[in-house]
Design an enzyme around this catalytic site. Structure first.
Site, mmCIF file in Angstrom:
data_model
loop_
_atom_site.group_PDB
_atom_site.id
_atom_site.type_symbol
_atom_site.label_atom_id
_atom_site.label_comp_id
_atom_site.label_asym_id
_atom_site.label_seq_id
_atom_site.Cartn_x
_atom_site.Cartn_y
_atom_site.Cartn_z
ATOM 1 N N ASP A 127 2.495 5.639 -6.580
ATOM 2 C CA ASP A 127 3.764 5.506 -5.868
ATOM 3 C C ASP A 127 4.978 5.422 -6.790
ATOM 4 O O ASP A 127 6.109 5.475 -6.318
ATOM 5 C CB ASP A 127 3.740 4.240 -4.987
ATOM 6 C CG ASP A 127 2.888 4.428 -3.750
ATOM 7 O OD1 ASP A 127 2.857 5.549 -3.230
ATOM 8 O OD2 ASP A 127 2.258 3.451 -3.305
ATOM 9 N N HIS B 124 -2.625 -2.048 -9.654
ATOM 10 C CA HIS B 124 -3.587 -1.426 -8.745
ATOM 11 C C HIS B 124 -4.856 -2.261 -8.767
ATOM 12 O O HIS B 124 -5.241 -2.775 -9.808
ATOM 13 C CB HIS B 124 -3.892 0.008 -9.222
ATOM 14 C CG HIS B 124 -4.508 0.860 -8.170
ATOM 15 N ND1 HIS B 124 -5.845 0.810 -7.885
ATOM 16 C CD2 HIS B 124 -3.959 1.768 -7.326
ATOM 17 C CE1 HIS B 124 -6.092 1.680 -6.905
ATOM 18 N NE2 HIS B 124 -4.969 2.263 -6.532
ATOM 19 N N HIS C 73 0.873 -1.185 0.000
ATOM 20 C CA HIS C 73 0.000 0.000 0.000
ATOM 21 C C HIS C 73 0.913 1.240 0.000
ATOM 22 O O HIS C 73 1.701 1.413 -0.921
ATOM 23 C CB HIS C 73 -0.935 -0.110 1.217
ATOM 24 C CG HIS C 73 -2.054 0.884 1.292
ATOM 25 N ND1 HIS C 73 -2.470 1.655 0.247
ATOM 26 C CD2 HIS C 73 -2.872 1.232 2.340
ATOM 27 C CE1 HIS C 73 -3.487 2.424 0.637
ATOM 28 N NE2 HIS C 73 -3.738 2.193 1.907
#
Ligand code: ACO
Ligand code: OAA
Length: 423
Positions: free
Chosen positions: A358, A302, A263
């Site tokens: 990210d 994702h 995460h």
């Protein structure tokens, strides 16, 4: 869209009509019509765990909107504090509402001296700042015992303001402690991102002068990270909130969920991966090891996006602006090559794996001088407003306590054996 689905109960052979509500099977009706049958969905991949009017996400089309506003417009024109107001209150503030909101936030940035002295300075010298942050957020609940009175809307709002305001102070405090530097108090003459930068980097009085490009870039990153509907940490927030625990305890749980490398911890993992790859020439071998299943490509994939994460596109653009000031991050070329190779490879194409939020954010943080251990902390600062918007929404909806069932797969009843009779 169909209004119901027909399910045949294979125990009785009877067909049962289950209503569809807002595109989803109504689980309450399902349970009543087919008692004793559960949905088995351990990772919630096919379950809508909440109805929410905060964030709209279309993963196929790559669309993200907060309260109806496209993320691109917010990143271009708004500030993080305005977005936080939008998430919490549902509308953009008027000028007067914005003044009062930023005044409130700015005047709650200080933390109790005991949090600093007893908690932050009590950690082991090499404590991870994210671990320190999670613990310090939980500790705040003991400093504001009135927060337990969650039925009172003014008490709720007070804690929301405190939490949004104090996160940068806790975050910067964790960093300063981890590098053996003295704590820097908030400078409430500064805007939200510049105040955070001051608490991170200030070494001399009277003021820290943040570079306006870097301060704005950080604010944009804060906007992009503020909410993302029912992700793992927000689900933790809503779950803990559903037990009516105080918001500090719920936020600590959410931050703990964010810490994991699947995460929010992925931004740190991306830089470690790029550093390990080391050079442009090693990219093909690295991709081969990912395809062989030996490892995962950090910052890729994702649960919801099956196309390019719209935030990654904005972050790429922001990175160019930051690098004008800081100089280019040497890992950028490896990241770009990795993306190029992945996006033309059938392994990634067939699984719809694209860069996520990210993938590029860490390159910016690193160029701005943040140590790797601070990257997930940087994610937690803005995500706090999203967590709290969901916490509030759950309370306002008076949701039932989160309590899923399980499929028991253990042994059947057996008889207890005294220890001396066990072989
Ligand atoms: C802010 C955020 O939290 S954004 C996400 C940050 N996390 C990361 O970047 C870590 C790397 N990514 C991942 O581990 C995953 O893509 C997650 C955790 C984000 C999503 O996981 P899930 O939705 O459960 O996807 P799942 O694990 O089922 O993967 C589906 C397929 O894609 C593959 N896959 C998914 N992500 C990756 C990846 N990063 N690298 C290589 N393969 C991957 C899986 O191996 C699987 O392949 P298979 O069908 O052959 O078994
Ligand atoms: O939505 C998710 O699963 C992960 C997340 O928090 C994000 O992408 O910002």
């Amino acid at each position: 869209m169909a209004e119901s689905v027909t399910i045949v109960d294979n125990r009785t052979g009877e067909a049962v009509e289950i209503p569809i509500v807002n595109g989803g099977v109504d689980a309450g009706a399902f349970q009543k019509l087919l008692p004793g049958i559960w949905f088995f969905d351990p990772a919630f991949g096919a379950t809508a765990a909440a109805s929410s009017s905060i964030t709209e996400l279309d993963g196929e089309a790559g669309i993200l909107r907060y309260r109806g506003y496209p993320i691109e417009q917010l990143a271009e024109q708004s500030t993080y504090l305005e977005v936080a107001y939008l998430l919490i209150h549902g509308e953009l503030p008027t000028a007067a509402q914005y003044d009062s909101w930023s005044h409130e936030i700015t005047h709650h940035t200080f933390i109790h001296e005991n949090v600093r002295k007893r908690f932050m300075e009590g950690f082991h010298h090499d404590a991870h700042p994210m671990g320190m942050l999670v613990s310090a957020i939980a500790a705040l609940s003991t400093f504001y015992p009135e927060a337990k009175d969650i039925d009172d809307p003014s008490v709720r709002m007070k804690q929301i303001i405190r939490l949004i305001a104090k996160m940068p102070t806790l975050a910067a405090g964790a960093h300063r402690f981890s590098v053996g530097m003295p704590f820097v108090y908030p400078d409430n003459d500064l805007d939200f991102p510049s105040n955070f930068l001051s608490m991170m980097w200030k070494i001399a009085e009277p003021h820290y002068e943040a570079d306006p490009v870097l301060s704005r870039a950080l604010d944009v990153l804060f906007i992009l990270h503020a909410d993302h509907e029912q992700n793992c940490s927000t689900t933790a927030m809503r779950t803990v909130g559903s037990s009516h625990a105080d918001p500090y305890s719920a936020t600590a749980a959410a931050a703990a969920a964010l810490y994991g490398p699947r995460h929010g911890g992925a931004n740190e993992a991306v830089i470690r991966m790029l550093t390990e790859i080391g050079s442009y020439e090693n990219v093909d071998d690295f991709v081969a090891s990912v395809k062989a299943g030996d490892r995962r490509m950090q910052g890729f994939g994702h649960r919801v996006y099956k196309s390019y994460d719209p935030r990654a596109a904005i972050i790429k653009k922001t990175a160019d602006e930051v690098f004008e000031v800081t100089g280019k991050n040497p890992l950028l070329d490896i990241a770009l090559k990795l993306e190029e190779v992945a996006l033309s490879d059938d392994y990634f194409i067939s699984r719809k794996l694209y860069p996520n939020v990210d993938f590029y954010s860490g390159l910016i943080y690193q160029s701005m001088g943040f140590p790797l251990e601070m990257f997930t902390v940087l994610f937690a600062i803005p995500r706090t407003s999203g967590w709290l918007a969901h916490w509030l929404e759950g309370l306002e909806q008076n949701v039932r306590i989160t309590r899923p069932r399980q499929l028991y797969v253990g042994v059947d009843q057996r008889e207890y054996q005294p220890i001396e009779q066990r072989g």
